[in-house]
Design an enzyme around this catalytic site. Sequence first.
Site: not given
Ligand code: ADP
Length: 310
Positions: A33, A228, A232, A259, A261
Site C-alpha cells: 500500500g 516526479k 524525465d 516507483a 513510493d
Molecule cells: P509515480 O510512481 O508516483 O507515478 P513516477 O512514475 O513519476 O512516479 O516515477 C518516480 C520516479 O521513478 C522517477 O522520478 C524516476 O526516478 C523513476 N522512474 C519511473 N519510471 C522510470 C523510467 N521509465 N525510467 C527511469 N526512471 C523511472
Amino acid sequence: MTAPPRRILCIGECMAELAPLDAPGDYRLGFAGDSFNTAWYLRQLRPGLEVDYLSAIGGDAISDRMARFMADAGIGTAHVARVPGRSVGMYMISLSAGERSFSYWRDTSAARLLAEDPAALDRAMSGADLVYFSGITLAILSEAARDRLLHALRAARGQGATIAFDPNLRPRLWRGSAEMCAAIMQGATVSDVVLPSFEDEAAYFGDADPRATADRYAAAGARSVVVKNGPDPVHVLHDGRHQEVVVAPVPRVVDTTSAGDSFNAGVLVDWGSPLPMAKRIERAAAVTAQVIGGKGALVPLDKTPLSNDW
Ligand code: ADP
C-alpha cells in the site's frame, strides 16, 4: 529540521495483495500500500531509523499476519489500531497479455477508521521528526476524520515536525475530481514537502509543466516541492529556487509499481541533512531504478546508494 530524521511516522492503509503465480488460479499473499511501501523502503535504506506506521487493521487472522509482516520488516506497529469486526483491505493483480490490472476490496477496511481518535493521532505524531501521508490516506477517510488528521498534522508541524505529502491522485477513491483536488490542496496547506507526480497533476489540475505544479504547491504553503516525472527530469523547488535534476536511464524497466513510493523514501530518508538537493534526488532515483528493475511493490534492495556522508 536541521539534522536527518531519527523517527519517521507514515500514515495510511496497507492492504493484502494477491499476486498471480504461474499456474492459473494460484496466487501469493503479500502486503502493500502506497504509504506503507514508503515506510518499508525507509527501513530498507536505513535500518537504524525508527519507522512507525499509523493505521488500523481488524482483529482477524489476516490482520494478525499483516501486523507480523510489518513488525518483521522492522516497522513499529504501536500506532496500528485494532478495529474488532472489520478486516484489512485487499487487492488482486490480474495479468492479461503482460498488462496488469487491479481489483480492490477496500470500501469497508479497518484503515478507513485510522483517524477516529484525536488523542491517538497526537500520541503517534509526538516525537516524530518527519510525518508522511498521501492523497490516498486522505481519500479513504470520512470528511470529519480527514479534518481530524489535518488538524493533528498542523499541530505536529507547529511543534517542529516536518510534514511530507505525496498527493497520489486516485480519482476513483473520491466522489469526483473536484472533491479530490480540493482535499489535496488542503493536504498541501499542512505540508512542508510535497512530492507529486507530474503526469497525474497535469491530468487533474491542468498544470502546463512541472514548474507550474511546483509553484501551485508552494503557493499553498509547501517549502519544498519535488515533482516526479517518470524517466524525465525531476523538477525541484526548494527554498525558493527551481532546478531540474536528470535521472539516470533505467535499462530494463520490469514493473513500475512503487516507483513513486520508493523514490519518496529515498528523498525523505535524509531530509534535513546538508547533502545538496540534486545529490539527494540522484540517490533516490538510484533506489527506484532497483525497484522498477524488479517485480512487485516491495523489492529487496541489494545495494543501497546511501552512505553516512552527512
Ligand atoms: P509515480 O510512481 O508516483 O507515478 P513516477 O512514475 O513519476 O512516479 O516515477 C518516480 C520516479 O521513478 C522517477 O522520478 C524516476 O526516478 C523513476 N522512474 C519511473 N519510471 C522510470 C523510467 N521509465 N525510467 C527511469 N526512471 C523511472
